[in-house]
Design a protein around this motif. Structure first.
Motif, short mmCIF file in Angstrom:
data_model
loop_
_atom_site.label_atom_id
_atom_site.label_comp_id
_atom_site.label_asym_id
_atom_site.label_seq_id
_atom_site.Cartn_x
_atom_site.Cartn_y
_atom_site.Cartn_z
N LEU A 73 -17.13 43.46 20.35
CA LEU A 73 -16.19 42.34 20.24
C LEU A 73 -15.08 42.60 19.22
O LEU A 73 -14.24 41.73 19.00
N ASP A 74 -15.09 43.77 18.62
CA ASP A 74 -14.14 44.08 17.55
C ASP A 74 -14.22 43.02 16.45
O ASP A 74 -13.23 42.50 15.96
N ALA A 75 -15.46 42.71 16.08
CA ALA A 75 -15.75 41.75 15.02
C ALA A 75 -16.39 42.49 13.85
O ALA A 75 -16.89 43.62 14.00
N LEU A 76 -16.41 41.86 12.68
CA LEU A 76 -17.01 42.48 11.51
C LEU A 76 -18.48 42.11 11.39
O LEU A 76 -18.89 41.00 11.74
N PHE A 77 -19.26 43.03 10.90
CA PHE A 77 -20.70 42.86 10.70
C PHE A 77 -20.93 42.59 9.21
O PHE A 77 -20.75 43.48 8.38
N ILE A 78 -21.30 41.35 8.88
CA ILE A 78 -21.51 40.94 7.49
C ILE A 78 -23.01 40.77 7.24
O ILE A 78 -23.69 40.04 7.95
N VAL A 79 -23.51 41.45 6.22
CA VAL A 79 -24.91 41.29 5.81
C VAL A 79 -24.95 40.59 4.46
O VAL A 79 -24.38 41.08 3.48
N ASP A 80 -25.61 39.44 4.42
CA ASP A 80 -25.78 38.66 3.21
C ASP A 80 -27.02 39.18 2.47
O ASP A 80 -28.15 38.95 2.88
N ALA A 123 -14.58 36.54 14.74
CA ALA A 123 -14.15 37.39 13.63
C ALA A 123 -15.31 38.19 13.05
O ALA A 123 -15.12 39.34 12.62
N ALA A 124 -16.50 37.59 13.01
CA ALA A 124 -17.64 38.26 12.37
C ALA A 124 -18.96 37.63 12.78
O ALA A 124 -19.01 36.47 13.21
N ILE A 125 -20.00 38.41 12.65
CA ILE A 125 -21.37 37.91 12.73
C ILE A 125 -21.99 38.15 11.36
O ILE A 125 -21.94 39.24 10.82
N MET A 126 -22.55 37.09 10.79
CA MET A 126 -23.07 37.11 9.42
C MET A 126 -24.57 36.84 9.45
O MET A 126 -25.02 35.86 10.04
N PRO A 140 -35.87 44.89 13.92
CA PRO A 140 -34.91 46.00 14.01
C PRO A 140 -34.03 45.95 15.26
O PRO A 140 -32.83 46.24 15.18
N THR A 141 -34.60 45.57 16.40
CA THR A 141 -33.79 45.51 17.63
C THR A 141 -32.76 44.39 17.57
O THR A 141 -31.66 44.52 18.12
N PHE A 142 -33.10 43.31 16.88
CA PHE A 142 -32.19 42.18 16.70
C PHE A 142 -31.00 42.59 15.84
O PHE A 142 -29.84 42.35 16.19
N LEU A 143 -31.27 43.23 14.71
CA LEU A 143 -30.20 43.62 13.81
C LEU A 143 -29.32 44.71 14.43
O LEU A 143 -28.10 44.72 14.25
N LYS A 144 -29.93 45.60 15.18
CA LYS A 144 -29.15 46.64 15.87
C LYS A 144 -28.27 46.02 16.94
O LYS A 144 -27.12 46.44 17.16
N ALA A 145 -28.80 45.00 17.61
CA ALA A 145 -28.01 44.30 18.65
C ALA A 145 -26.79 43.63 18.03
O ALA A 145 -25.71 43.61 18.64
N ILE A 146 -26.93 43.08 16.82
CA ILE A 146 -25.79 42.48 16.13
C ILE A 146 -24.73 43.53 15.84
O ILE A 146 -23.53 43.32 16.09
N ILE A 190 -16.97 32.45 13.23
CA ILE A 190 -18.01 33.20 12.53
C ILE A 190 -19.36 32.80 13.14
O ILE A 190 -19.68 31.62 13.22
N ILE A 191 -20.13 33.78 13.57
CA ILE A 191 -21.45 33.54 14.12
C ILE A 191 -22.49 33.73 13.02
O ILE A 191 -22.51 34.77 12.35
N THR A 192 -23.34 32.72 12.80
CA THR A 192 -24.46 32.86 11.88
C THR A 192 -25.73 32.42 12.62
O THR A 192 -25.71 32.26 13.84
#
Length: 387
Positions: free
Chosen positions: A200-207, A169-172, A187-193, A115-117
């Motif tokens: 990467l076929d990973a899930l995008f998790i927003v806290d 698995a995901a970037i959170m 905005p460019t940072f969040l779009k890049a995520i 998990i990438i945070t």
């Protein structure tokens, strides 16, 4: 002697009652509350509609467990789904539990574990969410963390683009870092995520534990950025002070949380759902959200106008009614003097004053807060010597 573990640096204030944007202590002192229970009491203290909803449910049933059908869960889940990009909801009791559920779902669905945070993030204090948090100060002393968490610099587009590997698995991410200093995502940072997750076929998790439920002038803060997360986590403002958390996920994730895969004894209990139901009825009203956005813009602009020439002030930032005032020095002395003068605010790290007023705050109350902030910061500026 106290019979409590000393896990909190408690203020020397004993609250006797609370109403709207004000707290009253046992000595009769009145405080304008720009803490809101740490972004929890979004409708102010003791909102009548929520109180009435809970009272009505108290006369029916308090708890049956999730072995039974709970119609209020479906009602609240429907409201969350209709105002988000998600399709299904899991109810928990807190933001940490919501994030724990998100981490488990991401690993189970993808079959991957990393998990990438991001540095200075805050995701909770359970073992997994502590490991997800990008702040060493809250991790120290607890031994080895849960494995396969990796931290990148926040708002660093190139760091995100450079991510590689088939084990993610995901970037959170928090779209506005709260505990980390009230830092809005670029905005460019969040779009890049979002794009990297697809690659990467990973899930995008927003806290959205702190930013969700109207805090930034939208139902959810991610709506400001034209992104579409796979998982959204919430808590704080969802129950107006009644403990409740939730994880919202997209349709393709539903089968990965089959019966027995995850659970919570108290999650989604009828009392919590009664509180959430009444809370969402008010906050998810378009005119209400518009008013929050307008109040936030007005408050931020007033703070900029009043504080821009103060040598103590480095930056003023935020979204909606989530505002940070970064100082060139530690904030504790300023927070103490504000408190002595009847205004409650929070730190967000050592040098940021965090303002989290109720979303129902009036213009008169905001004017009072701006006056107190300007006068107290000015007094401290007079004795400030840049190093």
């Amino acid at each position: 002697m106290s019979y409590l573990f000393p896990t909190y640096a408690r203020l020397d204030i004993e609250v006797e009652k609370a109403e709207g944007a004000y707290l009253y202590d046992t000595n009769g002192k009145k405080y304008l509350d720009f803490v809101s229970g740490i972004a929890v009491c979004n409708l102010g203290h003791c909102p009548k509609t929520v109180s009435q909803s809970i009272q009505k449910q108290l006369e029916k049933v308090w708890h049956v467990s999730n072995l039974f059908q709970i119609p209020l869960q479906e009602k609240v889940a429907k409201k969350l789904v209709e105002h988000s990009v998600g399709d299904a909801v899991f109810f928990a009791n807190s933001g940490a539990e919501a994030n724990e559920a998100a981490i488990k779902l991401a690993r189970k669905h993808t079959g991957k574990h990393k998990i990438i945070t991001f540095l200075q993030s805050f995701h909770g204090r359970t073992y997994a969410t502590l490991s997800a948090t990008g702040q060493k100060k809250v991790q120290e002393g607890f031994g080895p963390l849960a494995p396969t968490f990796e931290y990148l610099p926040y708002n660093d587009v190139e760091a995100v683009k450079s991510l590689k590997g088939n084990d993610i698995a995901a970037i959170m991410v928090e779209v506005v870092q709260g505990e980390g200093g009230v830092v809005p995502g670029d905005p460019t940072f969040l779009k890049a995520i979002e794009e990297k997750c697809k690659e990467l076929d990973a899930l995008f998790i927003v806290d959205e534990v702190q930013t969700g439920i109207g805090r930034t002038g939208k139902a959810f803060a991610y709506e400001h950025y034209k992104i579409s997360p796979d998982i959204i986590t919430l808590a704080k403002g969802l129950g107006s002070g009644f403990p409740v958390g939730a994880m919202i996920g997209k349709k393709h994730l539903i089968s990965s949380f089959s019966p027995g895969s995850h659970a919570s004894t108290f999650g989604g209990n009828p009392l919590a759902m009664a509180a959430a139901d009444a809370t969402l009825d008010e906050i998810f009203n378009e005119s209400f959200l518009t008013s929050v956005s307008e109040k936030g813009k007005w408050l931020k602009q007033q703070l900029i106008e009043q504080l821009q020439d103060e040598p103590l002030v480095k930056d003023i930032r935020g979204k909606g009614l989530m505002i940070g005032i970064e100082l060139n020095t530690d904030v504790q002395n300023v927070l103490t003097s504000l408190r002595e003068n009847g205004l409650l605010a929070l730190p967000a790290g050592p040098k940021v004053i965090r303002l989290l007023p109720p979303l129902t705050v009036t213009k008169q109350e905001m004017e009072k807060a701006v006056h107190l902030l300007a006068s107290n910061i000015h007094l401290h500026s007079l004795t400030f010597s840049p190093s």
